[in-house]
Design an enzyme around this catalytic site. Structure first.
Site, PDB file in Angstrom:
ATOM      1  CD  GLU A   1       7.064  -8.712   2.038  1.00  0.00           C
ATOM      2  OE1 GLU A   1       6.479  -7.630   1.835  1.00  0.00           O
ATOM      3  OE2 GLU A   1       8.090  -9.057   1.438  1.00  0.00           O
TER       4      GLU A   1
ATOM      5  CB  SER B   1       3.956  11.179   2.263  1.00  0.00           C
ATOM      6  OG  SER B   1       5.065  11.304   3.117  1.00  0.00           O
TER       7      SER B   1
ATOM      8  CB  VAL C   1      -0.936   0.018   1.229  1.00  0.00           C
ATOM      9  CG1 VAL C   1      -1.874   1.232   1.175  1.00  0.00           C
ATOM     10  CG2 VAL C   1      -1.754  -1.272   1.314  1.00  0.00           C
ATOM     11  CD  GLU C   2       3.960   1.849  -4.418  1.00  0.00           C
ATOM     12  OE1 GLU C   2       4.815   0.991  -4.653  1.00  0.00           O
ATOM     13  OE2 GLU C   2       3.591   2.711  -5.252  1.00  0.00           O
TER      14      GLU C   2
HETATM   15 ZN   LIG Z   1       9.208  -4.832   2.951  1.00  0.00          ZN
END
Ligand SMILES: [Zn+2]
Length: 165
Positions: free
Chosen positions: A68, A60, A56-57
């Site tokens: 993981e 920021s 989940v990017e």
């Molecule tokens: Zn990682």
């Protein structure tokens, strides 16, 4: 081979495949607009439950969380604290391995002998003949353990050691 590198539990082939399929499925939920690198992970609990996680990017970038750790945070927050296997996959044919932060995070909750399955995107696909690595199985999955990924590691039990005041 040191004792910490011995795989204590042999999973059934069915459970092995279930946790790998869980990682492949988890990847479909990845939120990765910046890296465009989808990752899926899945944990298997002793009762046979599969807990999935994806990367989940965040705009920021430092707020980004890996697949993981997503799986582990989900599991822990639901009261599941013991695990018997982890699988990780991505969209590439190479074996994608947990990053350094994730290895330490996994170390907090999992035995050094716990199997970790690194599955290529096209799992199952035979590529045994092309590989030199003995850890790569006939279906292309690289089988390792936390102890192999994080040797000489620091974990909770070190904090229990007696110390000089
Ligand atoms: Zn990682």
């Amino acid at each position: 081979m040191s004792p910490q590198n011995v795989v204590a539990l042999e999973l059934s082939l069915e459970d092995r495949e279930r946790v790998i399929q869980g990682a492949l499925q988890a990847k479909e939920s990845a939120y990765s607009p910046y890296s465009k690198f989808r990752v899926g992970a899945a944990l298997l609990t002793p009762s046979g439950e599969i807990i999935q996680g994806c990367n989940v990017e965040n705009a920021s970038y430092g707020g980004t969380i890996c697949a993981e750790r997503t799986a582990l945070v989900k599991a822990i927050s639901e009261g599941k604290k013991t695990f018997v296997a982890l699988a990780v996959t991505s969209d590439v044919a190479a074996h994608i391995s947990p990053c350094g932060i994730c290895r330490q995070f996994i170390r907090e909750f999992c035995a050094l002998s716990m199997p970790i399955y690194l599955a290529p995107s096209d799992h199952p696909a035979s590529r045994k003949s092309e590989e030199e690595d003995k850890n790569v199985k006939a279906d292309g999955v690289l089988e390792t353990t936390l102890g192999e990924l994080l040797p000489y590691s620091f974990g909770p039990e070190q904090l229990e050691l007696p110390r000089k005041s």
